[in-house]
Enzyme design. Structure first.
Site, PDB file in Angstrom:
ATOM      1  N   LYS A 185       0.890  -1.182   0.000  1.00 52.02           N
ATOM      2  CA  LYS A 185       0.000   0.000   0.000  1.00 52.02           C
ATOM      3  C   LYS A 185       0.919   1.221   0.000  1.00 52.02           C
ATOM      4  O   LYS A 185       1.472   1.597   1.023  1.00 52.02           O
ATOM      5  CB  LYS A 185      -0.881  -0.017   1.260  1.00 52.02           C
ATOM      6  CG  LYS A 185      -2.211   0.715   1.130  1.00 52.02           C
ATOM      7  CD  LYS A 185      -2.124   2.191   0.835  1.00 52.02           C
ATOM      8  CE  LYS A 185      -1.843   3.028   2.075  1.00 52.02           C
ATOM      9  NZ  LYS A 185      -1.642   4.465   1.738  1.00 52.02           N
ATOM     10  N   GLU A 261       9.896   1.651  10.818  1.00 52.17           N
ATOM     11  CA  GLU A 261      10.876   2.723  10.619  1.00 52.17           C
ATOM     12  C   GLU A 261      10.096   4.017  10.746  1.00 52.17           C
ATOM     13  O   GLU A 261       9.280   4.345   9.878  1.00 52.17           O
ATOM     14  CB  GLU A 261      11.515   2.623   9.224  1.00 52.17           C
ATOM     15  CG  GLU A 261      12.296   1.351   8.970  1.00 52.17           C
ATOM     16  CD  GLU A 261      13.540   1.240   9.829  1.00 52.17           C
ATOM     17  OE1 GLU A 261      13.961   2.241  10.436  1.00 52.17           O
ATOM     18  OE2 GLU A 261      14.091   0.124   9.913  1.00 52.17           O
ATOM     19  N   CYS A 295      13.610  11.472   6.995  1.00 51.16           N
ATOM     20  CA  CYS A 295      13.635  11.034   8.398  1.00 51.16           C
ATOM     21  C   CYS A 295      15.024  11.207   8.999  1.00 51.16           C
ATOM     22  O   CYS A 295      15.174  11.443  10.189  1.00 51.16           O
ATOM     23  CB  CYS A 295      13.194   9.579   8.481  1.00 51.16           C
ATOM     24  SG  CYS A 295      14.179   8.508   7.429  1.00 51.16           S
ATOM     25  N   GLU A 393       8.761  16.479  15.082  1.00 53.18           N
ATOM     26  CA  GLU A 393       9.281  16.361  13.723  1.00 53.18           C
ATOM     27  C   GLU A 393       8.537  17.327  12.805  1.00 53.18           C
ATOM     28  O   GLU A 393       7.348  17.188  12.577  1.00 53.18           O
ATOM     29  CB  GLU A 393       9.095  14.915  13.233  1.00 53.18           C
ATOM     30  CG  GLU A 393       9.820  14.634  11.953  1.00 53.18           C
ATOM     31  CD  GLU A 393       9.584  13.225  11.441  1.00 53.18           C
ATOM     32  OE1 GLU A 393       8.459  12.708  11.580  1.00 53.18           O
ATOM     33  OE2 GLU A 393      10.527  12.636  10.880  1.00 53.18           O
TER      34      GLU A 393
HETATM   35  P1  NAP Z   1       2.394   8.358   7.497  1.00 52.62           P
HETATM   36  O1  NAP Z   1       1.363   9.423   7.477  1.00 52.62           O
HETATM   37  O2  NAP Z   1       2.588   7.597   8.744  1.00 52.62           O
HETATM   38  O3  NAP Z   1       2.018   7.390   6.300  1.00 52.62           O
HETATM   39  C1  NAP Z   1       2.838   6.324   5.913  1.00 52.62           C
HETATM   40  C2  NAP Z   1       1.991   5.271   5.246  1.00 52.62           C
HETATM   41  O4  NAP Z   1       1.089   4.709   6.208  1.00 52.62           O
HETATM   42  C3  NAP Z   1       1.103   5.813   4.134  1.00 52.62           C
HETATM   43  O5  NAP Z   1       1.004   4.844   3.125  1.00 52.62           O
HETATM   44  C4  NAP Z   1      -0.225   6.019   4.843  1.00 52.62           C
HETATM   45  O6  NAP Z   1      -1.322   6.094   4.011  1.00 52.62           O
HETATM   46  C5  NAP Z   1      -0.243   4.787   5.717  1.00 52.62           C
HETATM   47  N1  NAP Z   1      -1.137   4.882   6.881  1.00 52.62           N
HETATM   48  C6  NAP Z   1      -1.526   5.983   7.550  1.00 52.62           C
HETATM   49  N2  NAP Z   1      -2.335   5.636   8.589  1.00 52.62           N
HETATM   50  C7  NAP Z   1      -2.452   4.288   8.558  1.00 52.62           C
HETATM   51  C8  NAP Z   1      -3.143   3.345   9.367  1.00 52.62           C
HETATM   52  N3  NAP Z   1      -3.861   3.709  10.419  1.00 52.62           N
HETATM   53  N4  NAP Z   1      -3.050   2.038   9.039  1.00 52.62           N
HETATM   54  C9  NAP Z   1      -2.299   1.644   7.982  1.00 52.62           C
HETATM   55  N5  NAP Z   1      -1.632   2.492   7.174  1.00 52.62           N
HETATM   56  C10 NAP Z   1      -1.699   3.806   7.475  1.00 52.62           C
HETATM   57  O7  NAP Z   1       3.823   8.926   7.093  1.00 52.62           O
HETATM   58  P2  NAP Z   1       4.144   9.895   5.885  1.00 52.62           P
HETATM   59  O8  NAP Z   1       3.608  11.250   6.224  1.00 52.62           O
HETATM   60  O9  NAP Z   1       3.731   9.240   4.608  1.00 52.62           O
HETATM   61  O10 NAP Z   1       5.747   9.903   5.896  1.00 52.62           O
HETATM   62  C11 NAP Z   1       6.494  10.778   6.666  1.00 52.62           C
HETATM   63  C12 NAP Z   1       6.950  10.090   7.939  1.00 52.62           C
HETATM   64  O11 NAP Z   1       7.704   8.931   7.613  1.00 52.62           O
HETATM   65  C13 NAP Z   1       7.886  10.948   8.778  1.00 52.62           C
HETATM   66  O12 NAP Z   1       7.541  10.809  10.124  1.00 52.62           O
HETATM   67  C14 NAP Z   1       9.252  10.339   8.515  1.00 52.62           C
HETATM   68  O13 NAP Z   1      10.214  10.562   9.516  1.00 52.62           O
HETATM   69  C15 NAP Z   1       8.894   8.908   8.391  1.00 52.62           C
HETATM   70  N6  NAP Z   1       9.951   8.184   7.685  1.00 52.62           N
HETATM   71  C16 NAP Z   1      10.757   7.345   8.398  1.00 52.62           C
HETATM   72  C17 NAP Z   1      11.800   6.680   7.768  1.00 52.62           C
HETATM   73  C18 NAP Z   1      12.705   5.756   8.521  1.00 52.62           C
HETATM   74  O14 NAP Z   1      13.418   5.008   7.861  1.00 52.62           O
HETATM   75  N7  NAP Z   1      12.726   5.773   9.839  1.00 52.62           N
HETATM   76  C19 NAP Z   1      11.993   6.868   6.387  1.00 52.62           C
HETATM   77  C20 NAP Z   1      11.151   7.733   5.703  1.00 52.62           C
HETATM   78  C21 NAP Z   1      10.122   8.378   6.354  1.00 52.62           C
HETATM   79  P3  NAP Z   1      -1.774   7.568   3.514  1.00 52.62           P
HETATM   80  O15 NAP Z   1      -0.723   7.998   2.571  1.00 52.62           O
HETATM   81  O16 NAP Z   1      -3.080   7.387   2.894  1.00 52.62           O
HETATM   82  O17 NAP Z   1      -1.855   8.429   4.743  1.00 52.62           O
END
Ligand code: NAP
Length: 491
Positions: A185, A261, A295, A393
Site C-alpha cells: 500500500k 521505521e 527522516c 518532527e
Molecule cells: P504516514 O502518514 O505515517 O504514512 C505512511 C503510510 O502509512 C502511508 O502509506 C499512509 O497512508 C499509511 N497509513 C496511515 N495511517 C495508517 C493506518 N492507520 N493504518 C495503515 N496504514 C496507514 O507517514 P508519511 O507522512 O507518509 O511519511 C512521513 C513520515 O515517515 C515521517 O515521520 C518520517 O520521519 C517517516 N519516515 C521514516 C523513515 C525511517 O526510515 N525511519 C523513512 C522515511 C520516512 P496515507 O498515505 O493514505 O496516509
C-alpha cells in the site's frame, strides 16, 4: 475522500495491480493525485477498499501456497530480482520524472538518487541473499541441529511519500528474495512509481500474485485493512510514529510480525575543532535535502559556542543561495513540499519559531512560484530545547541552531527528544567522537559525515524512531521465519 474526483480522460489512470493485472477497485471510486509544484491534478488513482485488500491478499496467498515463487531456488529468484533492477534503470528517466511530479522533489535527486538506489536495492539483495548463511549446531557426533529460514507467506508493506520508490523497493527486494508474496500500500500522495514498478514486475516475468499493489488511504482505508487482515503474516511499515502506534494496535489481534521505521529529529553536532569547510555545507544538505522531508535529516544543529557566530553566518549565506523552484528543472535544488496540508503544518511550526525564537532567513511562502507548495528554506536561532520546534518532527525546510559550551551539554541536547533515529558528530578528537557515539541514543551515528550508508548495516531507530532494523541480514531475517530441525544419527 476529500480528493475524490470524477474521471477525466486526459489524466493518467493509476490502478491497483492484483494477481498480475492492472485493475480498478471494486468500488470504482478514484481519488486525485496532485502535482505539489503546480497544485494541478495529474492522475486519478483507484481508491482501495477492504474488499480490494481481500482480493490482493487472496491472490498473494494463492501465489504463495500454489505458485512457483517460494519453490524456486534462491538463485532463480535472485536472477529475477536482478532483472527488475536492470529494467528500472532502463526506464530511469521515466521513473525520475514520475517521482518528481508526484513528490515535488528536484529531478536531480530523483534521477541521481532515488531511482538508481531503487534499482540497486534489487541488485544488492540479489547478491546479498545468495550469501546468507544458515546455522548448524553440532551437539555431539550423533546429534545436530540446523536452523533454517523459511518465507513468512503474505507480507504487507506500507510506505511513505518522502522517498516513495526507494523505500518501497527497500522492503520489496528482501521480501521477494526470501520467497514471500507481497501486498503493497503506497502513500496516497505518491502512487505513480509503484504503478510503474508493477509494469516492470510484469516485464521481468514475476508470476501473477507474487507482487500486488492496492492504492488508497491509510487510516480507515486500504492501509488499515491490510494491517487487520488475518492472512497477512507481517507488516513492514515506514512512516510517522503515531501511525506506527495505530498499526501496532490494529495488528495485535492477528499477532503479525512488525517492523517499524518511524520519525526522526536528528542532531547534528559541530565541535569547534571540526573541519568546518566540510561540516557547514554538509549541515545545509542534511537539513534541506528533499525540502527537509527526510527522516534522517539533521534537523537540529548544535554548534560549540567558540565557533557559533561564524558557523551561523556561513550557514545563512549558503541557505540563502539554495535555488527553490520547478522540480523538473535541473537547476533546482529545493522543490515543493508534498501537499497543501503538509505545507500548512510546516508553516504552523514556522509561526512557533518566529514567536519563540529569531528567524534569520527564509520561512516564507514563495507565491511568485504559483500554486505549488513552495517555502523558502529557513534558519532559526534563540530557541529553547523544550520548544515544540526542537521536540517535534517538522519534516520541512526549517533549521534551528543552538549553541553549546561543553561535550556533556552537546550530548544532553542531542538526547533531549523522544526520537532516536540518527545523529552526526563533527570533530577531530577521536576520543570525544568515541564518547559521543556511545552516549547518543540513536540507531545510526555519523562521524564527520551525513547519510553515508552500506546496505549491509542495520538501519533503524531507537526510542520513538522505530522497532527492528532493515538492511542486509536484518531485512532477510525479518522477512523469514527461523525453524530448527534436529537430527539424531545412529553411529
Ligand atoms: P504516514 O502518514 O505515517 O504514512 C505512511 C503510510 O502509512 C502511508 O502509506 C499512509 O497512508 C499509511 N497509513 C496511515 N495511517 C495508517 C493506518 N492507520 N493504518 C495503515 N496504514 C496507514 O507517514 P508519511 O507522512 O507518509 O511519511 C512521513 C513520515 O515517515 C515521517 O515521520 C518520517 O520521519 C517517516 N519516515 C521514516 C523513515 C525511517 O526510515 N525511519 C523513512 C522515511 C520516512 P496515507 O498515505 O493514505 O496516509
Amino acid at each position: 475522500m476529500s480528493r475524490s474526483g470524477a474521471v477525466a480522460n486526459s489524466l493518467k489512470s493509476i490502478e491497483h495491480f492484483i494477481d498480475g493485472k492492472f485493475q480498478g477497485g471494486s468500488s470504482k471510486e478514484t481519488f486525485e493525485t496532485i502535482n505539489p509544484a503546480t497544485g494541478k491534478v495529474h492522475g486519478l488513482v483507484s481508491l482501495g477498499t477492504a474488499d480490494d485488500i481481500d482480493r490482493a491478499v487472496a491472490a498473494a496467498r494463492r501465489a504463495f501456497e500454489k505458485g512457483p515463487w517460494p519453490r524456486l531456488s534462491m538463485r532463480e529468484r535472485c536472477d529475477v530480482l536482478r532483472k527488475i533492477g536492470a529494467l528500472i534503470l532502463e526506464r530511469r528517466e521515466e521513473f525520475a520524472i514520475a517521482e518528481s511530479t508526484d513528490a515535488g522533489k528536484p529531478i536531480n535527486e530523483s534521477f541521481d538518487g532515488d531511482i538508481p538506489r531503487s534499482a540497486f536495492n534489487f541488485q544488492f539483495f540479489a547478491d546479498f541473499a545468495a550469501t546468507y548463511v544458515e546455522e548448524t549446531f553440532t551437539s555431539s557426533a550423533s546429534e545436530r541441529h540446523i536452523a533454517v529460514r523459511e518465507p513468512l507467506g503474505v507480507c504487507g508493506l506500507i510506505t511513505p511519500w518522502n522517498l516513495p520508490l526507494y523505500l518501497a523497493t527497500w522492503k520489496i527486494a528482501p521480501a521477494l528474495a526470501m520467497g514471500n508474496t507481497i501486498v503493497l500500500k503506497p502513500a496516497e500522495w505518491t502512487p505513480y512509481t509503484a504503478y510503474l514498478l508493477a509494469e516492470v514486475m510484469q516485464q521481468a516475468g514475476l508470476p501473477p500474485g507474487v507482487f500486488n499493489i492496492v492504492q488508497g488511504f491509510g487510516a480507515g482505508g486500504a492501509g488499515e485493512a491490510l494491517t487487520r487482515h488475518s492472512d497477512v503474516r507481517s507488516i513492514s511499515f515506514t512512516g510517522e510514529t503515531s501511525t506506527g502506534r495505530a498499526i501496532m494496535q490494529a495488528a495485535s489481534a492477528t499477532l503479525k510480525k512488525l517492523s517499524f521505521e518511524l520519525g526522526g529529529k536528528g542532531a547534528n553536532i559541530i565541535f569547534a575543532d571540526a573541519d568546518l569547510d566540510d561540516a557547514i555545507p554538509t549541515a545545509v544538505r542534511a537539513a534541506f535535502r528533499n525540502q527537509g522531508q527526510i527522516c534522517l535529516a539533521g534537523s537540529r544543529l548544535f554548534v560549540e559556542r567558540k565557533v557559533y557566530d561564524q558557523v551561523v553566518e556561513k550557514i545563512v549565506a549558503l541557505v540563502q543561495r539554495i535555488k527553490v523552484g520547478d522540480p523538473l528543472s535541473k537547476e533546482t535544488e529545493m522543490g515543493a513540499l508534498i501537499s497543501r496540508e503538509h505545507m500548512e503544518k510546516v508553516q504552523s511550526y514556522l509561526a512557533i519559531g518566529k514567536s519563540e525564537g529569531k528567524l534569520l532567513c527564509g520561512g516564507e511562502r514563495l507565491n511568485e512560484l504559483g500554486d505549488g507548495n513552495f517555502l523558502s528554506p529557513s534558519v532559526f536561532t534563540d530557541l529553547k530545547i523544550q520548544s515544540r520546534f526542537l521536540q517535534e518532527e517538522i519534516f520541512g525546510p526549517a533549521l534551528p541552531i543552538l549553541p553549546f559550551d561543553s561535550e556533556e551539554e552537546a550530548i544532553e541536547l542531542a538526547n533531549a527528544t523522544p526520537y532516536g533515529l540518527s545523529a552526526s558528530v563533527w570533530s577531530k578528537d577521536i576520543d570525544r567522537l568515541e564518547r559521543a557515539s556511545a552516549k547518543i541514543r540513536a540507531g545510526m551515528i555519523w562521524i564527520n559525515t551525513w547519510f553515508a550508508r552500506d546496505l549491509r548495516t542495520p538501519f533503524g531507530g531507537q526510542k520513538s524512531s522505530g522497532m527492528g532494523r532493515e538492511g542486509g541480514r536484518y531485512s532477510l531475517e525479518f522477512f523469514s521465519e527461523a525453524k530448527t530441525i534436529s537430527y539424531k544419527y545412529k553411529i
